[in-house]
Scaffold this motif. Structure first.
Motif, short mmCIF file in Angstrom:
data_model
loop_
_atom_site.label_atom_id
_atom_site.label_comp_id
_atom_site.label_asym_id
_atom_site.label_seq_id
_atom_site.Cartn_x
_atom_site.Cartn_y
_atom_site.Cartn_z
N SER A 105 54.25 -81.32 1.71
CA SER A 105 55.32 -81.43 2.47
C SER A 105 56.28 -80.26 2.11
CB SER A 105 56.22 -82.54 1.94
OG SER A 105 56.67 -82.51 0.53
N SER A 106 56.35 -79.50 3.11
CA SER A 106 57.17 -78.14 3.05
C SER A 106 58.70 -78.55 3.06
CB SER A 106 56.61 -77.23 4.06
OG SER A 106 57.02 -77.85 5.56
N CYS A 107 59.37 -78.14 1.85
CA CYS A 107 60.77 -78.26 2.00
C CYS A 107 61.33 -76.69 1.88
CB CYS A 107 61.16 -79.01 0.63
SG CYS A 107 63.11 -79.42 0.57
N LYS A 108 61.89 -76.18 2.71
CA LYS A 108 62.46 -75.03 2.71
C LYS A 108 63.67 -74.97 2.01
CE LYS A 108 63.42 -71.26 5.84
NZ LYS A 108 63.58 -70.71 7.19
N GLN A 109 63.65 -74.05 0.92
CA GLN A 109 64.97 -73.82 -0.15
C GLN A 109 66.06 -72.96 0.55
OE1 GLN A 109 65.51 -75.38 -3.05
NE2 GLN A 109 63.46 -76.20 -3.14
N PRO A 110 67.20 -73.20 0.55
CA PRO A 110 68.27 -72.29 1.04
C PRO A 110 68.31 -70.96 0.40
CG PRO A 110 69.43 -73.85 -0.22
CD PRO A 110 67.79 -74.38 -0.01
N SER A 111 68.57 -70.03 1.21
CA SER A 111 68.42 -68.55 0.41
C SER A 111 70.01 -68.51 -0.37
CB SER A 111 68.08 -67.39 1.60
OG SER A 111 69.44 -67.75 2.64
N TYR A 112 69.92 -67.36 -1.10
CA TYR A 112 70.94 -66.94 -1.97
C TYR A 112 72.22 -66.75 -0.79
CZ TYR A 112 74.43 -64.41 -4.64
OH TYR A 112 75.48 -63.86 -5.24
N GLU A 113 72.11 -65.96 0.06
CA GLU A 113 73.08 -65.48 1.14
C GLU A 113 73.60 -66.81 1.90
OE1 GLU A 113 74.20 -62.70 1.56
OE2 GLU A 113 73.15 -61.53 0.11
N GLU A 114 72.81 -67.71 2.01
CA GLU A 114 73.15 -68.74 3.03
C GLU A 114 74.17 -69.58 1.67
OE1 GLU A 114 71.53 -72.87 5.26
OE2 GLU A 114 70.24 -71.36 4.43
N PHE A 115 73.66 -69.75 0.60
CA PHE A 115 74.42 -70.45 -0.54
C PHE A 115 75.92 -69.90 -0.71
CE2 PHE A 115 75.55 -71.08 -4.77
CZ PHE A 115 75.64 -72.63 -4.94
N ARG A 116 75.96 -68.50 -0.80
CA ARG A 116 77.03 -67.78 -0.86
C ARG A 116 77.97 -67.95 0.44
NH1 ARG A 116 78.78 -62.76 0.67
NH2 ARG A 116 80.32 -61.74 -0.87
N ARG A 117 77.58 -68.04 1.55
CA ARG A 117 78.27 -68.18 2.64
C ARG A 117 78.75 -69.37 2.61
NH1 ARG A 117 77.47 -70.41 7.13
NH2 ARG A 117 75.22 -70.88 6.76
N LYS A 118 78.35 -70.55 2.20
CA LYS A 118 78.84 -71.94 2.17
C LYS A 118 79.83 -71.93 1.31
CE LYS A 118 74.80 -74.21 4.08
NZ LYS A 118 74.02 -75.37 3.53
N ARG A 119 79.73 -71.10 0.11
CA ARG A 119 80.74 -71.26 -1.28
C ARG A 119 81.93 -70.56 -0.61
NH1 ARG A 119 80.74 -74.50 -5.42
NH2 ARG A 119 81.64 -73.46 -7.33
N VAL A 120 81.84 -69.34 0.18
CA VAL A 120 83.09 -68.66 0.53
C VAL A 120 83.80 -69.48 1.44
CG1 VAL A 120 83.85 -66.72 1.74
CG2 VAL A 120 82.11 -66.47 0.02
N GLU A 121 83.02 -70.09 2.41
CA GLU A 121 83.77 -71.04 3.43
C GLU A 121 84.44 -72.17 2.84
OE1 GLU A 121 80.95 -72.28 6.20
OE2 GLU A 121 80.61 -70.45 7.36
N GLU A 122 84.00 -72.73 1.76
CA GLU A 122 84.58 -73.78 1.02
C GLU A 122 86.04 -73.39 0.24
OE1 GLU A 122 81.65 -75.44 -1.61
OE2 GLU A 122 80.53 -76.43 -0.20
N ASN A 123 85.66 -72.29 -0.39
CA ASN A 123 86.85 -71.60 -1.10
C ASN A 123 88.05 -71.23 0.00
OD1 ASN A 123 85.75 -71.89 -3.38
ND2 ASN A 123 84.92 -69.75 -3.41
N LYS A 124 87.67 -70.93 1.12
CA LYS A 124 88.68 -70.49 1.98
C LYS A 124 89.31 -71.77 2.55
CE LYS A 124 89.13 -67.82 6.34
NZ LYS A 124 88.48 -67.21 7.28
#
Length: 228
Positions: free
Chosen positions: A4-23
């Motif tokens: 089963s291939s489970c694609k891990q989120p990249s660092y940039e995607e994780f950072r973008r989500k974190r910034v949107e949550e803080n905003k």
């Protein structure tokens, strides 16, 4: 094998989500609006306390004066030139002048001492005596007369007044200092009154514990006067 291939989120995607949550959180707290308003506002100066200055008011006051001088005119102070008065210097005359001291020669000094010792031998032994030749310090300047220490320790009292009686029975009070074995106050008057000079020889005869009979032999007395 099933993988089963489970694609891990990249660092940039994780950072973008974190910034949107803080905003979203900041917008919920209205922080962007407050920060903008704080930067646009200018600081207000702190209010200063008013400075209080004390002022001294001068009032004319009537000076109280004594009833005895209240009606008298006010004194006027002004400089007055006064001529200086020059007093002439006073010099002692004759043999008392320190600038014209009389110094006895060795011959005259020895001759006066010999004559004084001869005079002393004629006085007898009922009263103790001694011969004192005069020096410049005895008859000028400080006028201090030192007495023989052996005589003072044995026969004279402690500090007291001693009376000097000359050959004319005139009396002179002098101050005797036992600690220094000599005559101080009063001796100057005796010396000046009898015109004593360096080289004269005096015979002191102790007639009672505080009285001296004094005989004077002059250093510069002529031979015929001495023989007479």
């Amino acid at each position: 094998m099933v993988a089963s291939s489970c694609k891990q989120p990249s660092y940039e995607e994780f950072r973008r989500k974190r910034v949107e949550e803080n905003k979203k959180r900041m917008e919920a707290l209205n922080l962007p609006t407050l920060a903008k308003a704080f930067h646009n506002s200018s600081p207000k100066p702190s209010p200063m306390k008013p400075r209080i200055t004390s002022r001294l008011e001068k009032h004319a006051v009537v000076v109280r004066r004594s009833g005895r001088i209240a009606n008298n005119p006010s004194p006027v102070y002004k400089e007055i030139l006064v001529d200086r008065i020059f007093m002439p210097k006073r010099y002692s005359s004759g043999r008392r002048d320190l600038l014209n001291r009389v110094y006895a020669s060795d011959k005259d000094r020895t001759h006066a001492i010999d004559k004084a010792e001869q005079l002393e031998s004629t006085l007898g032994t009922d009263y103790p005596s001694f011969v004192r030749p005069m020096l410049p310090s005895h008859v000028t300047g400080g006028f201090w007369l030192g007495l023989p220490s052996y005589f003072c320790k044995k026969l004279l009292p402690k500090d007291d007044l001693l009376t000097l009686i000359d050959e004319n029975d005139e009396e002179y009070q002098t101050v005797y200092l036992a600690g220094k074995h000599g005559l101080s106050g009063g001796w100057r008057g005796f010396s000046i009154a009898h015109d004593l000079v360096d080289g004269d020889a005096l015979v002191f005869q102790l007639t009672n514990p505080t009285t001296f009979k004094v005989y004077i032999v002059r250093a510069n007395e002529p031979e015929d006067a001495q023989e007479a």
